[in-house]
Design a protein around this motif. Sequence first.
Motif, PDB file in Angstrom:
ATOM      1  N   PHE A  98     -36.642 -11.527  78.513  1.00  7.48           N
ATOM      2  CA  PHE A  98     -36.009 -10.211  78.562  1.00  7.48           C
ATOM      3  C   PHE A  98     -35.373  -9.963  79.929  1.00  7.48           C
ATOM      4  CE2 PHE A  98     -36.324  -5.557  79.344  1.00  7.48           C
ATOM      5  CZ  PHE A  98     -35.439  -5.146  78.361  1.00  7.48           C
ATOM      6  N   ALA A  99     -35.989 -10.468  80.985  1.00  2.00           N
ATOM      7  CA  ALA A  99     -35.475 -10.237  82.343  1.00  2.00           C
ATOM      8  C   ALA A  99     -34.326 -11.161  82.690  1.00  2.00           C
ATOM      9  CB  ALA A  99     -36.597 -10.398  83.373  1.00  2.00           C
ATOM     10  N   SER A 100     -34.259 -12.332  82.073  1.00  3.04           N
ATOM     11  CA  SER A 100     -33.179 -13.269  82.385  1.00  3.04           C
ATOM     12  C   SER A 100     -32.827 -14.108  81.166  1.00  3.04           C
ATOM     13  CB  SER A 100     -33.567 -14.195  83.545  1.00  3.04           C
ATOM     14  OG  SER A 100     -32.457 -14.988  83.937  1.00  3.04           O
ATOM     15  N   ALA A 101     -31.557 -14.059  80.802  1.00  2.00           N
ATOM     16  CA  ALA A 101     -31.076 -14.865  79.680  1.00  2.00           C
ATOM     17  C   ALA A 101     -31.106 -16.344  80.006  1.00  2.00           C
ATOM     18  CB  ALA A 101     -29.655 -14.445  79.319  1.00  2.00           C
ATOM     19  N   VAL A 102     -31.020 -16.670  81.302  1.00  2.00           N
ATOM     20  CA  VAL A 102     -30.969 -18.050  81.762  1.00  2.00           C
ATOM     21  C   VAL A 102     -32.259 -18.373  82.500  1.00  2.00           C
ATOM     22  CG1 VAL A 102     -29.631 -19.742  83.089  1.00  2.00           C
ATOM     23  CG2 VAL A 102     -28.470 -17.789  82.016  1.00  2.00           C
ATOM     24  N   THR A 104     -32.272 -24.209  88.487  1.00  4.88           N
ATOM     25  CA  THR A 104     -31.852 -24.741  89.786  1.00  4.88           C
ATOM     26  C   THR A 104     -32.123 -23.724  90.896  1.00  4.88           C
ATOM     27  OG1 THR A 104     -29.590 -23.857  89.841  1.00  4.88           O
ATOM     28  CG2 THR A 104     -29.947 -25.901  88.591  1.00  4.88           C
ATOM     29  N   PRO A 105     -32.349 -24.202  92.122  1.00  4.51           N
ATOM     30  CA  PRO A 105     -32.545 -23.271  93.230  1.00  4.51           C
ATOM     31  C   PRO A 105     -31.296 -22.446  93.513  1.00  4.51           C
ATOM     32  CG  PRO A 105     -32.396 -25.530  94.036  1.00  4.51           C
ATOM     33  CD  PRO A 105     -32.501 -25.613  92.550  1.00  4.51           C
ATOM     34  N   TYR A 106     -30.124 -22.992  93.241  1.00  2.00           N
ATOM     35  CA  TYR A 106     -28.883 -22.281  93.559  1.00  2.00           C
ATOM     36  C   TYR A 106     -28.684 -21.081  92.644  1.00  2.00           C
ATOM     37  CZ  TYR A 106     -28.458 -26.607  96.020  1.00  2.00           C
ATOM     38  OH  TYR A 106     -28.730 -27.671  96.833  1.00  2.00           O
ATOM     39  N   PHE A 107     -29.070 -21.220  91.380  1.00  2.00           N
ATOM     40  CA  PHE A 107     -29.013 -20.078  90.475  1.00  2.00           C
ATOM     41  C   PHE A 107     -29.954 -18.978  90.951  1.00  2.00           C
ATOM     42  CE2 PHE A 107     -30.921 -18.196  86.492  1.00  2.00           C
ATOM     43  CZ  PHE A 107     -29.905 -17.295  86.278  1.00  2.00           C
ATOM     44  N   VAL A 108     -31.164 -19.333  91.320  1.00  2.00           N
ATOM     45  CA  VAL A 108     -32.133 -18.336  91.778  1.00  2.00           C
ATOM     46  C   VAL A 108     -31.668 -17.676  93.077  1.00  2.00           C
ATOM     47  CG1 VAL A 108     -34.505 -17.994  92.572  1.00  2.00           C
ATOM     48  CG2 VAL A 108     -34.053 -19.478  90.609  1.00  2.00           C
ATOM     49  N   MET A 109     -31.090 -18.460  93.998  1.00  2.00           N
ATOM     50  CA  MET A 109     -30.682 -17.926  95.299  1.00  2.00           C
ATOM     51  C   MET A 109     -29.379 -17.132  95.249  1.00  2.00           C
ATOM     52  SD  MET A 109     -31.563 -20.842  98.156  1.00  2.00           S
ATOM     53  CE  MET A 109     -30.516 -22.094  97.401  1.00  2.00           C
ATOM     54  N   ARG A 110     -28.421 -17.585  94.474  1.00  2.00           N
ATOM     55  CA  ARG A 110     -27.094 -16.971  94.494  1.00  2.00           C
ATOM     56  C   ARG A 110     -26.887 -15.917  93.416  1.00  2.00           C
ATOM     57  NH1 ARG A 110     -23.989 -22.774  95.325  1.00  2.00           N
ATOM     58  NH2 ARG A 110     -24.646 -23.105  97.496  1.00  2.00           N
ATOM     59  N   VAL A 111     -27.740 -15.961  92.391  1.00  2.00           N
ATOM     60  CA  VAL A 111     -27.591 -15.022  91.284  1.00  2.00           C
ATOM     61  C   VAL A 111     -28.873 -14.229  91.069  1.00  2.00           C
ATOM     62  CG1 VAL A 111     -27.015 -14.766  88.840  1.00  2.00           C
ATOM     63  CG2 VAL A 111     -25.953 -16.609  90.178  1.00  2.00           C
ATOM     64  N   GLY A 112     -30.005 -14.930  90.931  1.00  2.00           N
ATOM     65  CA  GLY A 112     -31.242 -14.261  90.541  1.00  2.00           C
ATOM     66  C   GLY A 112     -31.240 -14.041  89.036  1.00  2.00           C
ATOM     67  N   GLN A 113     -32.232 -13.315  88.561  1.00  2.00           N
ATOM     68  CA  GLN A 113     -32.333 -13.119  87.120  1.00  2.00           C
ATOM     69  C   GLN A 113     -31.089 -12.413  86.575  1.00  2.00           C
ATOM     70  OE1 GLN A 113     -36.009 -11.059  87.052  1.00  2.00           O
ATOM     71  NE2 GLN A 113     -35.156  -9.074  87.542  1.00  2.00           N
ATOM     72  N   HIS A 162     -35.091  -3.933  84.577  1.00  2.00           N
ATOM     73  CA  HIS A 162     -35.288  -4.911  85.640  1.00  2.00           C
ATOM     74  C   HIS A 162     -34.127  -4.871  86.639  1.00  2.00           C
ATOM     75  CE1 HIS A 162     -38.784  -7.079  83.991  1.00  2.00           C
ATOM     76  NE2 HIS A 162     -38.268  -6.783  82.813  1.00  2.00           N
ATOM     77  N   PRO A 163     -34.400  -5.118  87.915  1.00  2.00           N
ATOM     78  CA  PRO A 163     -33.302  -5.215  88.878  1.00  2.00           C
ATOM     79  C   PRO A 163     -32.484  -6.471  88.644  1.00  2.00           C
ATOM     80  CG  PRO A 163     -35.370  -5.801  89.930  1.00  2.00           C
ATOM     81  CD  PRO A 163     -35.714  -5.325  88.543  1.00  2.00           C
ATOM     82  N   PHE A 164     -31.178  -6.384  88.853  1.00  2.00           N
ATOM     83  CA  PHE A 164     -30.323  -7.567  88.741  1.00  2.00           C
ATOM     84  C   PHE A 164     -28.989  -7.282  89.409  1.00  2.00           C
ATOM     85  CE2 PHE A 164     -29.471  -5.096  84.870  1.00  2.00           C
ATOM     86  CZ  PHE A 164     -28.085  -5.034  84.856  1.00  2.00           C
ATOM     87  N   SER A 183     -33.435 -15.546 100.075  1.00  2.00           N
ATOM     88  CA  SER A 183     -32.059 -15.156  99.772  1.00  2.00           C
ATOM     89  C   SER A 183     -31.877 -13.675  99.464  1.00  2.00           C
ATOM     90  CB  SER A 183     -31.556 -15.974  98.582  1.00  2.00           C
ATOM     91  OG  SER A 183     -32.363 -15.709  97.434  1.00  2.00           O
ATOM     92  N   GLY A 184     -32.972 -12.968  99.178  1.00  2.00           N
ATOM     93  CA  GLY A 184     -32.862 -11.549  98.858  1.00  2.00           C
ATOM     94  C   GLY A 184     -32.530 -11.258  97.408  1.00  2.00           C
ATOM     95  N   THR A 185     -32.557 -12.273  96.541  1.00  2.00           N
ATOM     96  CA  THR A 185     -32.349 -12.036  95.119  1.00  2.00           C
ATOM     97  C   THR A 185     -33.672 -11.625  94.468  1.00  2.00           C
ATOM     98  OG1 THR A 185     -32.641 -14.411  94.710  1.00  2.00           O
ATOM     99  CG2 THR A 185     -30.368 -13.591  94.921  1.00  2.00           C
ATOM    100  N   THR A 186     -33.619 -11.362  93.170  1.00  2.00           N
ATOM    101  CA  THR A 186     -34.792 -10.853  92.459  1.00  2.00           C
ATOM    102  C   THR A 186     -35.115 -11.737  91.270  1.00  2.00           C
ATOM    103  OG1 THR A 186     -34.214  -8.584  93.066  1.00  2.00           O
ATOM    104  CG2 THR A 186     -35.759  -8.863  91.255  1.00  2.00           C
ATOM    105  N   TRP A 187     -36.427 -11.971  91.052  1.00  2.00           N
ATOM    106  CA  TRP A 187     -36.877 -12.680  89.858  1.00  2.00           C
ATOM    107  C   TRP A 187     -38.210 -12.087  89.430  1.00  2.00           C
ATOM    108  CZ3 TRP A 187     -33.730 -16.247  87.588  1.00  2.00           C
ATOM    109  CH2 TRP A 187     -34.231 -16.793  86.397  1.00  2.00           C
ATOM    110  N   ASP A 188     -38.201 -11.352  88.307  1.00  2.00           N
ATOM    111  CA  ASP A 188     -39.398 -10.659  87.835  1.00  2.00           C
ATOM    112  C   ASP A 188     -40.137 -11.390  86.724  1.00  2.00           C
ATOM    113  OD1 ASP A 188     -38.933  -8.595  89.560  1.00  2.00           O
ATOM    114  OD2 ASP A 188     -38.076  -7.244  88.063  1.00  2.00           O
ATOM    115  N   SER A 189     -39.478 -12.339  86.072  1.00  2.00           N
ATOM    116  CA  SER A 189     -40.039 -12.937  84.868  1.00  2.00           C
ATOM    117  C   SER A 189     -40.808 -14.206  85.197  1.00  2.00           C
ATOM    118  CB  SER A 189     -38.910 -13.268  83.882  1.00  2.00           C
ATOM    119  OG  SER A 189     -39.428 -13.706  82.653  1.00  2.00           O
ATOM    120  N   PRO A 190     -42.143 -14.217  85.061  1.00  2.00           N
ATOM    121  CA  PRO A 190     -42.913 -15.424  85.352  1.00  2.00           C
ATOM    122  C   PRO A 190     -42.469 -16.595  84.480  1.00  2.00           C
ATOM    123  CG  PRO A 190     -44.357 -13.524  85.084  1.00  2.00           C
ATOM    124  CD  PRO A 190     -42.999 -13.104  84.636  1.00  2.00           C
TER     125      PRO A 190
END
Length: 221
Positions: free
Chosen positions: A104-108, A112-121, A144-146, A203-210
Amino acid sequence: MIDALVAAGRRLADAGISPGTSGNLSVRDGARILITGTGADLGRLSSESIAVLDSTGTHLSGPRPSKEVAVHLAMYARNPGHTATVHVHSPHAVAVACLPPWSFASAVAPLTPYFVMRVGQAPLIPYRAPGDAELGALLTAHPHPFRAALLANHGQVTSGPDLDDALVAAVELEQACRISLLTDGRRPRLLDDDAIEELTNRSGTTWDSPVGDTSGTMFTR
């Protein structure tokens, strides 16, 4: 600001993620929002392609603005420190937006670390017709924040502190969706929660979904 939008449109077209006359860009400049006009070809923008709005979306000057004004206003409302929004119909993002979301928090998934760092959930927002003002309401209401989202059966949207940051996020989200499709059905190895925490802290991005929790995969319209 207009020159920056023209250059950004060319970058997106050159990257192959803004087909035809689809997609739109905006920047927030104080109390004004500069946004591409409806039907504009992002690879061939000029000063005549840019509409000027006030902070509520009222058209002040220039061509008729993109019909997705509500999407841009919603991203600025969600992220008050952001000054740029990118919405494109990039092919891999559209393909993933036609599939059930990873959570629910992230479709993807965090592949990769770049997705988490540059986009986040990046959540999947329920389908509404292009230009429907309710699409903005759905973006605003998501709990959720995004700073990026997939619009079901439609495309992707990103925002950033500046235009370059929003562009980088859009390109990275398209790449993450491509990798997601390439690994679909093959039990890919995901980044674990510790790795994700380290990357988001850096990176300051957000990831809430375990990573181990897929209970949010049900997509409710």
